[in-house]
Enzyme design. Sequence first.
Site, mmCIF file in Angstrom:
data_model
loop_
_atom_site.group_PDB
_atom_site.id
_atom_site.type_symbol
_atom_site.label_atom_id
_atom_site.label_comp_id
_atom_site.label_asym_id
_atom_site.label_seq_id
_atom_site.Cartn_x
_atom_site.Cartn_y
_atom_site.Cartn_z
ATOM 1 C CE LYS B 96 -6.382 3.442 9.098
ATOM 2 N NZ LYS B 96 -5.572 3.667 7.777
ATOM 3 N N GLY B 157 -3.626 -0.982 0.158
ATOM 4 C CA GLY B 157 -2.331 -1.191 -0.626
ATOM 5 C C GLY B 157 -2.562 -1.658 -2.070
ATOM 6 C CB ALA B 183 -7.338 1.429 2.258
ATOM 7 N N GLY B 184 -6.461 1.917 -0.725
ATOM 8 C CA GLY B 184 -6.852 1.483 -2.005
ATOM 9 C C GLY B 184 -6.925 2.499 -3.187
ATOM 10 C CG ASN B 205 1.419 5.106 3.570
ATOM 11 O OD1 ASN B 205 2.377 5.238 2.775
ATOM 12 N ND2 ASN B 205 1.636 4.541 4.740
ATOM 13 C CB THR B 206 0.761 2.131 -0.733
ATOM 14 O OG1 THR B 206 0.517 1.523 0.279
ATOM 15 C CG2 THR B 206 1.481 1.173 -1.778
#
Lengths: 67, 255
Positions: B96, B157, B183-184, B205-206
Amino acid sequence: MIVVINGESVSLPAQIVSVSDLLKHYELHEKVVVVEINGEILTGTEHQITRLSDKDRIEIVHFVGGG
Amino acid sequence: MLKIGPLLFESRLLLGTGKYPSFTIQRQAVEVSKTEILTFAIRRMNIFEPSQPNFLEQLDTSRYTLLPNTAGAKTAAEAVRIAKLAKASGLCDMIKVEVIGCDKTLLPDPMETLKATEELVKEGFIVLPYTSDDVVLARKLQEAGCHAVMPGASPIGSGQGIINPVNLRFIIEQAAVPVIVDAGIGSPADAAAAMELGADGVLLNTAVSGANDPVKMAKAMRLAIEAGRLGFEAGRIAKKRYATASSPVEGMSIG
């Protein structure tokens, strides 16, 4: 011999000759690590045959959590 | 099936491995997510503490495709070096590309991302660049030979969800390689929305690791991504301004 490992100056015992010896010394030989010496990235099979020299700049990296 | 380069995946959820409350919770979350691709970062090892626990060591790596990232890189050269370090482990060919151009927003540097992608494609990597939702850049990354493009839904995040669905749809429409929204993502609704727009996968992830119950959220994300994909494949109805009755208007026994 004095080398720099991950930015820190370290004095290595005389019996450490190869990258394999170095990894055993720090008990890293069974872990997933990648070693770079003076900008040259080594594969696992090269650890045994790669000899260390005084003032080598050694990077030892591994996989950590990340997104 | 999700096809990235030569690799095929049942799951369309790519899961990050950062910031979980514990390895036990993380293992359970990974398990229930049914993900087949896990991202990692590459960092210096603390050689003076070799016994420090490491998530990768607790993982049956034969069950997962590892997707290391180049996080920490600010230039193409740094990203290429991190990618080569990761590949030298012998555990992965995928990378990535993540070249951050702004510390506050963590938005990617478009020029360096493109440069790193070009170089890593030449080196034989399976390349998945993290990019902004810039439509032209996504096309150029594709022309550079990347194997999937990964536009952010919103800043890393931030959990803000998809802030520009119009651009995301443009990217998806023009793409000949998979589009993975990266992301996001904050909630299962965000993940489902990305899939309904036609994304081929979602990387998060987050949203899972930071949830009150990461294991339950991992399952919710899995279901949301499946639901969103099915909805996309089924084809939603057009929106109309006024109501249309679902029940027949003929044969009513009134009047």
